[in-house]
Scaffold this motif. Structure first.
Motif, PDB file in Angstrom:
ATOM      1  N   ALA A   1     -35.174  23.301  33.421  1.00 13.71           N
ATOM      2  CA  ALA A   1     -33.987  22.360  33.850  1.00 13.71           C
ATOM      3  C   ALA A   1     -34.088  22.585  35.869  1.00 13.71           C
ATOM      4  O   ALA A   1     -33.978  21.730  36.512  1.00 13.71           O
ATOM      5  CB  ALA A   1     -32.763  22.469  32.907  1.00 13.71           C
ATOM      6  N   ARG A   2     -33.402  23.398  36.075  1.00 11.26           N
ATOM      7  CA  ARG A   2     -32.623  23.452  37.748  1.00 11.26           C
ATOM      8  C   ARG A   2     -34.806  23.670  38.220  1.00 11.26           C
ATOM      9  O   ARG A   2     -34.233  23.056  39.208  1.00 11.26           O
ATOM     10  CB  ARG A   2     -32.291  25.637  37.458  1.00 11.26           C
ATOM     11  CG  ARG A   2     -31.081  25.438  37.417  1.00 11.26           C
ATOM     12  CD  ARG A   2     -30.506  26.521  36.770  1.00 11.26           C
ATOM     13  NE  ARG A   2     -29.340  27.003  36.697  1.00 11.26           N
ATOM     14  CZ  ARG A   2     -28.222  26.224  37.006  1.00 11.26           C
ATOM     15  NH1 ARG A   2     -28.214  25.699  38.725  1.00 11.26           N
ATOM     16  NH2 ARG A   2     -26.958  26.182  36.565  1.00 11.26           N
TER      17      ARG A   2
ATOM     18  N   THR B   1     -34.150  32.045  40.233  1.00  9.67           N
ATOM     19  CA  THR B   1     -34.857  30.821  39.273  1.00  9.67           C
ATOM     20  C   THR B   1     -36.335  30.557  39.997  1.00  9.67           C
ATOM     21  O   THR B   1     -37.157  29.346  39.053  1.00  9.67           O
ATOM     22  CB  THR B   1     -34.270  29.264  40.428  1.00  9.67           C
ATOM     23  OG1 THR B   1     -34.180  29.959  41.458  1.00  9.67           O
ATOM     24  CG2 THR B   1     -32.479  29.356  40.176  1.00  9.67           C
TER      25      THR B   1
ATOM     26  N   PHE C   1     -27.602  18.713  32.606  1.00  4.93           N
ATOM     27  CA  PHE C   1     -28.115  18.933  32.211  1.00  4.93           C
ATOM     28  C   PHE C   1     -26.953  19.604  30.555  1.00  4.93           C
ATOM     29  O   PHE C   1     -26.156  20.526  31.045  1.00  4.93           O
ATOM     30  CB  PHE C   1     -28.921  20.281  32.590  1.00  4.93           C
ATOM     31  CG  PHE C   1     -29.154  21.679  31.523  1.00  4.93           C
ATOM     32  CD1 PHE C   1     -30.349  20.874  30.818  1.00  4.93           C
ATOM     33  CD2 PHE C   1     -28.744  22.602  31.555  1.00  4.93           C
ATOM     34  CE1 PHE C   1     -30.983  22.042  30.279  1.00  4.93           C
ATOM     35  CE2 PHE C   1     -29.812  24.026  30.418  1.00  4.93           C
ATOM     36  CZ  PHE C   1     -30.989  22.997  29.645  1.00  4.93           C
TER      37      PHE C   1
ATOM     38  N   LYS D   1     -35.170  27.595  29.027  1.00  5.48           N
ATOM     39  CA  LYS D   1     -34.609  26.279  29.042  1.00  5.48           C
ATOM     40  C   LYS D   1     -34.657  25.509  30.073  1.00  5.48           C
ATOM     41  O   LYS D   1     -34.286  24.805  31.730  1.00  5.48           O
ATOM     42  CB  LYS D   1     -34.271  25.808  27.473  1.00  5.48           C
ATOM     43  CG  LYS D   1     -35.633  25.762  27.209  1.00  5.48           C
ATOM     44  CD  LYS D   1     -34.751  24.978  25.284  1.00  5.48           C
ATOM     45  CE  LYS D   1     -33.519  25.763  25.133  1.00  5.48           C
ATOM     46  NZ  LYS D   1     -33.265  27.202  24.830  1.00  5.48           N
ATOM     47  N   GLU D   2     -32.944  26.297  30.567  1.00  9.13           N
ATOM     48  CA  GLU D   2     -32.018  26.105  31.977  1.00  9.13           C
ATOM     49  C   GLU D   2     -33.009  26.324  32.840  1.00  9.13           C
ATOM     50  O   GLU D   2     -32.971  25.819  34.006  1.00  9.13           O
ATOM     51  CB  GLU D   2     -30.628  27.089  31.583  1.00  9.13           C
ATOM     52  CG  GLU D   2     -30.484  26.691  33.123  1.00  9.13           C
ATOM     53  CD  GLU D   2     -28.480  26.727  32.410  1.00  9.13           C
ATOM     54  OE1 GLU D   2     -27.839  26.875  33.599  1.00  9.13           O
ATOM     55  OE2 GLU D   2     -28.015  27.341  31.997  1.00  9.13           O
TER      56      GLU D   2
ATOM     57  N   ASN E   1     -22.892  23.952  28.645  1.00 13.76           N
ATOM     58  CA  ASN E   1     -23.576  24.062  27.486  1.00 13.76           C
ATOM     59  C   ASN E   1     -22.274  23.537  25.983  1.00 13.76           C
ATOM     60  O   ASN E   1     -21.416  23.549  26.426  1.00 13.76           O
ATOM     61  CB  ASN E   1     -23.542  25.764  27.318  1.00 13.76           C
ATOM     62  CG  ASN E   1     -23.523  26.253  26.151  1.00 13.76           C
ATOM     63  OD1 ASN E   1     -23.785  25.796  25.238  1.00 13.76           O
ATOM     64  ND2 ASN E   1     -24.044  27.540  26.151  1.00 13.76           N
TER      65      ASN E   1
ATOM     66  N   ASP F   1     -27.042  21.727  27.756  1.00 11.35           N
ATOM     67  CA  ASP F   1     -27.731  22.625  27.306  1.00 11.35           C
ATOM     68  C   ASP F   1     -27.068  22.278  25.481  1.00 11.35           C
ATOM     69  O   ASP F   1     -26.329  22.128  25.337  1.00 11.35           O
ATOM     70  CB  ASP F   1     -26.959  23.812  27.504  1.00 11.35           C
ATOM     71  CG  ASP F   1     -28.590  25.014  27.148  1.00 11.35           C
ATOM     72  OD1 ASP F   1     -29.244  24.706  26.659  1.00 11.35           O
ATOM     73  OD2 ASP F   1     -28.445  26.215  27.536  1.00 11.35           O
TER      74      ASP F   1
ATOM     75  N   ALA G   1     -24.581  21.517  35.519  1.00 18.25           N
ATOM     76  CA  ALA G   1     -25.106  22.275  33.782  1.00 18.25           C
ATOM     77  C   ALA G   1     -23.971  22.618  33.087  1.00 18.25           C
ATOM     78  O   ALA G   1     -22.432  22.598  33.310  1.00 18.25           O
ATOM     79  CB  ALA G   1     -25.789  23.457  33.572  1.00 18.25           C
TER      80      ALA G   1
ATOM     81  N   ALA H   1     -31.987  20.347  26.019  1.00 13.60           N
ATOM     82  CA  ALA H   1     -32.349  21.278  25.659  1.00 13.60           C
ATOM     83  C   ALA H   1     -32.191  21.141  24.471  1.00 13.60           C
ATOM     84  O   ALA H   1     -30.579  21.136  23.642  1.00 13.60           O
ATOM     85  CB  ALA H   1     -32.393  22.038  26.690  1.00 13.60           C
TER      86      ALA H   1
END
Length: 609
Positions: free
Chosen positions: A305-306, A265, A364, A301-302, A323, A366, A321, A406
C-alpha cells in the motif's frame, strides 16, 4: 574479440584464499568443496514441488523434453539461432553456478573452485565431466583446460532426431563451461568441442582458453553474441559485491545486487507471484481506483500500500494508515471522520479524522473486515459521496481521498455470512491484488534473508559473516505461518544472537518451537535421497543414529577413563580429531565442527597453536 568481460574478480575480489595460480594435478584430496559438500547443496522438497541447489530453484525434467524443445528451435528458427539461444542459456547457468559456489564456500581455495565446476556440471545430470588437465594464472588472466564429456544428453537427443553430422552438438553444455570458467577468471574463456559424439566420436573432447587465443573462432563467438556479453550494458550474471575477507553473507545467493541503503519500504522478490503483484501495482498506481489487498497476515499488505502511494500521482500528499482492528467500535467513527468540540463528554476541542488528514493523498484501511456493520455503513457513504461529517458537527466536508484497503479474511464469504456489507465489498473490490504467502514464493526467501540481514546488522551495529548453509536450507523448508513478518523477526533474532564476526546458525533462529513442516531431502552417500537429519542428508542438525556418544568418545579416548574427562579434554580431543581428519585444513575442520574459521582459530590460539 580482445574485449574482456566485466571482471567478476574486480567486483568480488580474488577468488579463494591461496595462490592465484594452479593446475588440476595440484588439487589436494578432499579439498573443499568435496563431492559430498556439493551434493549436499542439492535439496528436494517434494511436499511443495521445488528442488533447490545452493538456495536457487532447479528443475527435474525429461531429457527428451529438452530434445523436443531443441528440435523445435532448430526447425522454426534455423540451426544458427537455435545454437545461439542454447549456448547463451548454458552460459547463464554456468556463470550463475560459479557465483553461488563462491558464495557458499567462501574459504575454498581457488583451485578447488575451478575443480568444483565439472563436479557441479555432472551433478546436474546433463553430462559426466572428466577433467584431463587444467591450469590457470589469475594474475595474468590465463587459462587452459581440457575435458572429456561422457554420455552427453544433448548428443543423445540430437543424434536421435538428426543423426550423425559434421558439427559438434553440445551447445548448452559448452555454454555452461564458458560461463563457469569466465566468471572465475574474470575474462571470456572460450571452449570448443574438438571431438563430439554427434560427429561420430566415441567421446566428446573439450578445450578451453582465452577467447583471443583462438585464431579461427569468430563464427563460434558470434553464437555467444560476445560483443553484447562483454560490453558494459549486460553483464553475464548479477553479482553482489563481496570479497573473501569481507563480512558478507556466505550462504545467501542473490539474484541482483540490492540497493543501498536498504529502506524499510523496499519491496524484495523475484518469484513469479511477487512479480505478478508488482505488475498489477504498477498498472493501477496512475489511476484513482480503490485497491483491495488480500492475503494472510504478514505478507506485506501495508508495504504494498505504501509503495502504491509512492508511485502514484499522490506521492507528494499524505499517506494515512489506520488499523481497524486496533480501534474500539465506539471510537471508530470519530477516528475516521473527526469530532467537533463538545460532541461528547471529554471532547474539549475539535479534531480532524483520518479522512481529513489524508485529503489529497491516500487512506489505508488495514484489517477492514473487522469493522462493525454500523461503521461499514458510514464508511460506504463517505466512499460514495466523497463527503464526511465530523461527529457532533453539522457541516459537510468534501474530501479527495484515495482509499486502499487490506484484509486477511475472505470478504466474499463474510458477505454470505452477513458479517460484511455486500455493497461495501463491491465498492472496495474495484481492483483486488492478492499477495501470496511466503511458502508459495520461496524463491524470494534468500533475497529477503540478505535484505533483512543488511538492515538489522546496520540497525544493531553488528558485523556478521552471513548465514550457515544449513540455516539457508532449513529456512527454505520452513512454512512461515507468520510469512515475511516472521522471517524478518527470525533474522533480527539471529543478528542479535549470533557472535560478532560469526554466522547466523539454526540455534540462533529457531528458539520458539518452530519446526519444519515439509520434508526436505538431499543426496545421501549411496546416491539416493536422504531426509534432512538422516545419514547423508544436508543440513543435519543431529548426528546419525548409528553414531552414539559413547562410541564417539571411545574412538577419541581409547582406554581412558571417560568418567574423569573434563569438558576441555573432550573439546581438545574433538578439535584434534577434526584437524587430523581434514589434514590440517583449519577451514575444513571448522566447517565439520560447526564453527567459523575465526572461532576455531581462537580456540587453537588458547592452546598455543
Amino acid at each position: 574479440m580482445a574485449k574482456t568481460l566485466i571482471s567478476l574478480a574486480e567486483l568480488s575480489g580474488k577468488t579463494g584464499k591461496d595462490s592465484a595460480r594452479g593446475a588440476s594435478e595440484q588439487l589436494a584430496p578432499q579439498a573443499t568443496p568435496t563431492l559430498q559438500d556439493l551434493t549436499e547443496c542439492l535439496l528436494f522438497s517434494p511436499g511443495d514441488g521445488r528442488i533447490w541447489l545452493n538456495g536457487q530453484r532447479m528443475l527435474l525434467m525429461h531429457s527428451s523434453g529438452m530434445g523436443a524443445l531443441r528440435h523445435e528451435l532448430i526447425e522454426t528458427m534455423g540451426l544458427a539461432k537455435a545454437r545461439g539461444i542454447l549456448l547463451r542459456t548454458g552460459y547463464h547457468c554456468g556463470a550463475r553456478d560459479a557465483e553461488l559456489i563462491r558464495r557458499r564456500f567462501p574459504e575454498a581455495d581457488t583451485l578447488a573452485l575451478f575443480a568444483a565446476g565439472p563436479v557441479m556440471h555432472t551433478i546436474e545430470g546433463a553430462v559426466r565431466v572428466e577433467p584431463v588437465h587444467f591450469e590457470f594464472d589469475m594474475n595474468m588472466g590465463t587459462y587452459y583446460g581440457e575435458f572429456l564429456w561422457h554420455h552427453s544428453s544433448e548428443d543423445d537427443e540430437h543424434i536421435e532426431r538428426f543423426g550423425i553430422g559434421t558439427e559438434p552438438a553440445c551447445w548448452m553444455q559448452t555454454g555452461y563451461a564458458i560461463g563457469y570458467t569466465s566468471a572465475l577468471v574474470g575474462r571470456l574463456i572460450f571452449y570448443r568441442e574438438v571431438e563430439c559424439r554427434s560427429m561420430g566420436a566415441h567421446v566428446c573432447r573439450l578445450i578451453g582458453k582465452p577467447a583471443e587465443e583462438w585464431t579461427d573462432a569468430d563464427e563460434e563467438l558470434a553464437y555467444l553474441h560476445a560483443e553484447t556479453f562483454v560490453g558494459g550494458e549486460r553483464p553475464p550474471v548479477p553479482v553482489a559485491a563481496s570479497r573473501p575477507g569481507d563480512k558478507a553473507s556466505v550462504a545467501v545467493p542473490v539474484a541482483a545486487t540490492p540497493p543501498a541503503p536498504v529502506l524499510d519500504t523496499d519491496l524484495v522478490g523475484v518469484s513469479s507471484s511477487f512479480n505478478a503483484a508488482c505488475h498489477m501495482l504498477k498498472r493501477v498506481a496512475p489511476t484513482q481506483a480503490t485497491v483491495l489487498f488480500t492475503g494472510e497476515s504478514g505478507v506485506g499488505k501495508e508495504m504494498f500500500a505504501r509503495m502504491l502511494h509512492r508511485i502514484s500521482p499522490r506521492h507528494d500528499q499524505p499517506f494515512v494508515a489506520i488499523n481497524c482492528a486496533a480501534i474500539p467500535e465506539t471510537l471508530m467513527e470519530s477516528e475516521l471522520f473527526g469530532v467537533e468540540r463538545g460532541a461528547f463528554t471529554g471532547a474539549t476541542q475539535s479534531r480532524a479524522g483520518r479522512f481529513e488528514r489524508a485529503d489529497g493523498g491516500t487512506l489505508f484501511l488495514d484489517e477492514i473486515g473487522t469493522l462493525s456493520l454500523v461503521a461499514q455503513g458510514k464508511l460506504l457513504r463517505a466512499l460514495q459521496e466523497s463527503e464526511i461529517e465530523r461527529v457532533g458537527g453539522s457541516r459537510t466536508l468534501r474530501v479527495d481521498v484515495r482509499v486502499v484497503a487490506a484484509t486477511n479474511v475472505d470478504l466474499r464469504e463474510a458477505t454470505r455470512q452477513g458479517t460484511f456489507r455486500e455493497d461495501l465489498f463491491f465498492r472496495l473490490n474495484v481492483f483486488p491484488i492478492h499477495l501470496p504467502p511466503l511458502r508459495d514464493r520461496k524463491e524470494d526467501i534468500p533475497l529477503l534473508m540478505a535484505h533483512f540481514l543488511q538492515r538489522f546488522t546496520a540497525r544493531h551495529g553488528k558485523q556478521l559473516s552471513g548465514f550457515t548453509p544449513r540455516t539457508v536450507d532449513a529456512l527454505l523448508g520452513y512454512d512461515f505461518p507468520g510469512n515475511i513478518r516472521e522471517l524478518q523477526n527470525l533474522v533480527e533474532r539471529g543478528v542479535i544472537s549470533a557472535p560478532e564476526g560469526g554466522a547466523i546458525d539454526l540455534a540462533h533462529l529457531f528458539t520458539s518451537g518452530e519446526r519444519l513442516s515439509q520434508p526436505m531431502f538431499s543426496i545421501g552417500s549411496r546416491g539416493t535421497l536422504a531426509a534432512m537429519g538422516e545419514e547423508g542428508g544436508a543440513s543435519a542438525t543431529e548426528p546419525p543414529a548409528a553414531v552414539q556418544a559413547p562410541d564417539l568418545l571411545g574412538g577419541l579416548f581409547g582406554q581412558q577413563d571417560l568418567d574423569r574427562l573434563s569438558l576441555q579434554d573432550i573439546e581438545d580431543a574433538l578439535i584434534d580429531y577434526r584437524l587430523s581428519e581434514a589434514r590440517g585444513n583449519v577451514s575444513e575442520a571448522a566447517r565439520r565442527l560447526g564453527l567459523t574459521r575465526a572461532q576455531l582459530a581462537y580456540r587453537l590460539s588458547r592452546r598455543g597453536q
